[in-house]
Design a protein around this motif. Structure first.
Motif, PDB file in Angstrom:
ATOM      1  N   LEU A 160      -1.813  25.112  46.488  1.00  0.00           N
ATOM      2  CA  LEU A 160      -1.199  23.983  45.744  1.00  0.00           C
ATOM      3  C   LEU A 160       0.209  24.367  45.391  1.00  0.00           C
ATOM      4  CD1 LEU A 160      -1.919  21.162  44.794  1.00  0.00           C
ATOM      5  CD2 LEU A 160      -2.696  22.158  42.529  1.00  0.00           C
ATOM      6  N   LYS A 161       1.152  23.276  45.831  1.00  0.00           N
ATOM      7  CA  LYS A 161       2.573  23.524  45.363  1.00  0.00           C
ATOM      8  C   LYS A 161       2.938  22.764  44.199  1.00  0.00           C
ATOM      9  CE  LYS A 161       3.832  24.020  50.273  1.00  0.00           C
ATOM     10  NZ  LYS A 161       4.783  23.203  51.307  1.00  0.00           N
ATOM     11  N   ARG A 162       4.145  23.306  43.480  1.00  0.00           N
ATOM     12  CA  ARG A 162       4.572  22.693  42.560  1.00  0.00           C
ATOM     13  C   ARG A 162       4.803  21.202  42.566  1.00  0.00           C
ATOM     14  NH1 ARG A 162       4.997  23.536  37.556  1.00  0.00           N
ATOM     15  NH2 ARG A 162       7.083  23.172  37.173  1.00  0.00           N
ATOM     16  N   TYR A 163       4.175  20.383  41.571  1.00  0.00           N
ATOM     17  CA  TYR A 163       4.330  18.722  41.724  1.00  0.00           C
ATOM     18  C   TYR A 163       3.601  18.084  42.898  1.00  0.00           C
ATOM     19  CZ  TYR A 163       6.808  17.965  37.490  1.00  0.00           C
ATOM     20  OH  TYR A 163       7.251  17.983  36.100  1.00  0.00           O
ATOM     21  N   ASN A 164       2.383  18.971  43.008  1.00  0.00           N
ATOM     22  CA  ASN A 164       1.517  18.512  43.930  1.00  0.00           C
ATOM     23  C   ASN A 164      -0.061  18.365  43.262  1.00  0.00           C
ATOM     24  OD1 ASN A 164       2.354  18.245  47.269  1.00  0.00           O
ATOM     25  ND2 ASN A 164       3.610  19.252  45.958  1.00  0.00           N
ATOM     26  N   PHE A 165      -0.846  17.632  43.646  1.00  0.00           N
ATOM     27  CA  PHE A 165      -2.232  17.734  42.996  1.00  0.00           C
ATOM     28  C   PHE A 165      -3.318  17.711  44.051  1.00  0.00           C
ATOM     29  CE2 PHE A 165      -1.639  13.265  43.479  1.00  0.00           C
ATOM     30  CZ  PHE A 165      -2.790  12.764  43.839  1.00  0.00           C
ATOM     31  N   ASN A 170     -14.332  14.292  40.656  1.00  0.00           N
ATOM     32  CA  ASN A 170     -13.745  13.132  39.625  1.00  0.00           C
ATOM     33  C   ASN A 170     -12.685  14.175  38.914  1.00  0.00           C
ATOM     34  OD1 ASN A 170     -15.021  11.032  40.188  1.00  0.00           O
ATOM     35  ND2 ASN A 170     -16.918  11.574  39.003  1.00  0.00           N
ATOM     36  N   VAL A 171     -12.476  15.657  39.345  1.00  0.00           N
ATOM     37  CA  VAL A 171     -11.325  16.389  38.552  1.00  0.00           C
ATOM     38  C   VAL A 171     -10.130  16.295  39.195  1.00  0.00           C
ATOM     39  CG1 VAL A 171     -10.886  18.622  37.721  1.00  0.00           C
ATOM     40  CG2 VAL A 171     -13.294  17.828  37.601  1.00  0.00           C
ATOM     41  N   ILE A 172      -8.953  15.852  38.650  1.00  0.00           N
ATOM     42  CA  ILE A 172      -7.615  15.982  39.259  1.00  0.00           C
ATOM     43  C   ILE A 172      -6.938  17.311  38.662  1.00  0.00           C
ATOM     44  CG2 ILE A 172      -5.232  14.951  39.556  1.00  0.00           C
ATOM     45  CD1 ILE A 172      -6.930  12.155  38.620  1.00  0.00           C
ATOM     46  N   ILE A 173      -6.534  18.127  39.355  1.00  0.00           N
ATOM     47  CA  ILE A 173      -5.597  19.294  39.195  1.00  0.00           C
ATOM     48  C   ILE A 173      -4.461  19.331  39.877  1.00  0.00           C
ATOM     49  CG2 ILE A 173      -5.749  21.742  39.344  1.00  0.00           C
ATOM     50  CD1 ILE A 173      -8.654  21.555  40.038  1.00  0.00           C
ATOM     51  N   SER A 174      -3.273  19.455  38.807  1.00  0.00           N
ATOM     52  CA  SER A 174      -2.103  19.299  39.378  1.00  0.00           C
ATOM     53  C   SER A 174      -1.239  20.704  39.041  1.00  0.00           C
ATOM     54  CB  SER A 174      -0.942  18.185  38.639  1.00  0.00           C
ATOM     55  OG  SER A 174      -0.915  17.998  37.489  1.00  0.00           O
ATOM     56  N   ARG A 175      -0.111  20.903  40.041  1.00  0.00           N
ATOM     57  CA  ARG A 175       0.401  22.217  39.345  1.00  0.00           C
ATOM     58  C   ARG A 175       2.004  21.760  38.764  1.00  0.00           C
ATOM     59  NH1 ARG A 175      -0.206  27.255  42.961  1.00  0.00           N
ATOM     60  NH2 ARG A 175       0.413  28.974  41.309  1.00  0.00           N
ATOM     61  N   THR A 176       1.478  21.230  37.637  1.00  0.00           N
ATOM     62  CA  THR A 176       2.470  20.827  36.526  1.00  0.00           C
ATOM     63  C   THR A 176       2.442  21.358  35.295  1.00  0.00           C
ATOM     64  OG1 THR A 176       1.070  19.038  36.323  1.00  0.00           O
ATOM     65  CG2 THR A 176       2.942  18.491  37.735  1.00  0.00           C
ATOM     66  N   GLY A 177       3.452  21.130  34.283  1.00  0.00           N
ATOM     67  CA  GLY A 177       3.424  21.802  33.026  1.00  0.00           C
ATOM     68  C   GLY A 177       4.513  21.195  32.199  1.00  0.00           C
ATOM     69  N   TYR A 178       4.588  21.805  30.986  1.00  0.00           N
ATOM     70  CA  TYR A 178       5.402  21.562  29.759  1.00  0.00           C
ATOM     71  C   TYR A 178       6.033  22.731  29.064  1.00  0.00           C
ATOM     72  CZ  TYR A 178       7.430  18.303  26.224  1.00  0.00           C
ATOM     73  OH  TYR A 178       8.098  17.203  25.396  1.00  0.00           O
ATOM     74  N   THR A 179       6.107  23.862  30.004  1.00  0.00           N
ATOM     75  CA  THR A 179       6.506  24.998  29.239  1.00  0.00           C
ATOM     76  C   THR A 179       7.439  25.969  30.070  1.00  0.00           C
ATOM     77  OG1 THR A 179       4.763  26.241  30.588  1.00  0.00           O
ATOM     78  CG2 THR A 179       4.104  25.556  28.632  1.00  0.00           C
ATOM     79  N   GLY A 180       8.015  25.486  31.392  1.00  0.00           N
ATOM     80  CA  GLY A 180       8.937  26.251  32.137  1.00  0.00           C
ATOM     81  C   GLY A 180       8.264  27.357  32.841  1.00  0.00           C
ATOM     82  N   GLU A 181       7.006  27.605  32.870  1.00  0.00           N
ATOM     83  CA  GLU A 181       6.317  28.398  33.351  1.00  0.00           C
ATOM     84  C   GLU A 181       5.352  27.973  34.735  1.00  0.00           C
ATOM     85  OE1 GLU A 181       6.557  31.795  33.235  1.00  0.00           O
ATOM     86  OE2 GLU A 181       7.532  31.925  31.523  1.00  0.00           O
ATOM     87  N   ASP A 182       4.977  28.661  35.558  1.00  0.00           N
ATOM     88  CA  ASP A 182       3.980  28.086  36.540  1.00  0.00           C
ATOM     89  C   ASP A 182       2.755  27.689  35.760  1.00  0.00           C
ATOM     90  OD1 ASP A 182       2.669  27.444  38.869  1.00  0.00           O
ATOM     91  OD2 ASP A 182       2.109  29.579  39.245  1.00  0.00           O
TER      92      ASP A 182
END
Length: 340
Positions: A160-165, A170-182
């Motif tokens: 999974l790449k950054r800003y992809n999901f 019924n579970v959604i998993i995205s490679r995103t965040g609000y910390t500056g880390e992976d």
């Protein structure tokens, strides 16, 4: 006051609580510094179920949503996530959101907790069909260098790449965040969400809103009500890259009709002290800016801030003074993010 479906787990984990956006939320579990260090060095686990989660469906969903936001939805395809800004008629920001394209006629939005009802009513008033999934679901953030390794035990996220999901049932998993880390953000129905959080909490440091705020300031990420508002445009908030000049959108003419006199920039203290919202920034005793968010950075071991500064002073390394309790403290202006 509302609580999230994970509240009883937070009590078991001995969280200290704070009120935020009408919710009782964990402020910290160990210490804010320990939790920041955990995210920067390995991984941290956050309950962010207070955020709003909305589904938008219908034949005209893309066209209407595209007109109400600054970033172009033409860049999206299934499996991609986009940072975007909902704007008002004046070019100010109603909310900053992430948009998930689930299909040609289906979008999923993550919105700020304090703006959930406002955004829901706004979208509905433009004829969009909106379903509020907030209270039927849980939202979890797993952030840090070790996040993928920890999550791979439960979900195959290695490709999974950054800003992809991806979706698993019924579970959604995205490679995103609000910390500056992976890291990853997980959206799940309540039962599955509680199970995922409980399992991860046994091997990952749980973190509260205190650490989340420090981490997002270090990463130079805006918080609604501080760096963004109905009266602050994306251009003032230095978010020009998320504003498409190629398309028409609500408030575009007003937004571009005048250049902002102040823009968002970074500040780093050269002496001891902690910048706080509302503190003045001065040059030769003349106010040239104001702090919108400030903190002590455990990563850099100094005070840092996001601030709105007069455009003629927007220069890396410019020497200024931050006024803390009427005492001037030496500081320099600098570009953010503060950590890379």
């Amino acid at each position: 006051m509302k609580t999230t479906p994970l509240h009883s787990l937070h009590i078991q984990l001995k969280a200290k609580f704070t009120e935020f956006a009408g919710y009782q939320m964990p402020l910290q579990y160990s210490s804010i510094v320990e939790e920041v260090v955990a995210v920067r060095s390995s991984a941290g686990l956050f309950d962010i179920s207070h955020m709003g989660r909305l589904w938008i469906r219908g034949k005209d969903a893309k066209q209407k949503l595209d007109f109400l936001t600054t970033n172009s939805l033409d860049k999206l395809k299934y499996g991609k996530v986009q940072y975007n800004l909902l704007v008002n008629e004046r070019g100010g920001v109603k909310d900053d959101i992430t948009v998930y394209m689930m299909g040609e006629e289906e979008y999923f939005l993550c919105v700020n907790s304090i703006n959930r009802e406002k955004v829901l009513n706004w979208l509905t008033s433009w004829g969009l069909t909106v379903e509020d999934w907030t209270f039927q679901s849980v939202q979890i953030a797993l952030q840090g260098k070790s996040a993928e390794e920890k999550l791979r035990k439960y979900f195959d996220v290695s490709g999974l790449k950054r800003y992809n999901f991806l979706t698993v049932g019924n579970v959604i998993i995205s490679r995103t965040g609000y910390t500056g880390e992976d890291g990853f953000e997980i959206y799940a129905p309540i039962k599955e969400g509680v199970e995922i959080f409980e399992a991860l909490s046994k091997e990952v440091q749980t973190c509260g809103l205190g650490a989340r705020d420090v981490l997002r300031i270090e990463a130079g990420m805006p918080l609604y009500g501080h760096e963004l508002s109905e009266d602050i445009s994306p251009l003032m908030a230095s978010l020009d890259r998320f504003v498409s000049r190629e398309k028409d959108f609500l408030g575009k003419d007003k937004m571009f009709s005048k250049e902002p006199q102040r823009k968002l920039f970074g500040l780093e203290l050269q002496e001891k002290g902690v910048p706080r919202e509302g503190y003045r920034i001065e040059v030769n005793r003349k106010e040239i800016g104001v702090v919108s968010s400030g903190t002590f950075s455990p990563t850099l071991k100094k005070g840092i801030a996001l601030c709105f500064v007069d455009k003629e002073y927007l220069q890396e390394g410019a020497e200024v003074e931050l006024v803390i309790r009427e005492k001037p403290v030496r500081a320099v202006l600098r570009r953010y993010p503060f950590i890379r």
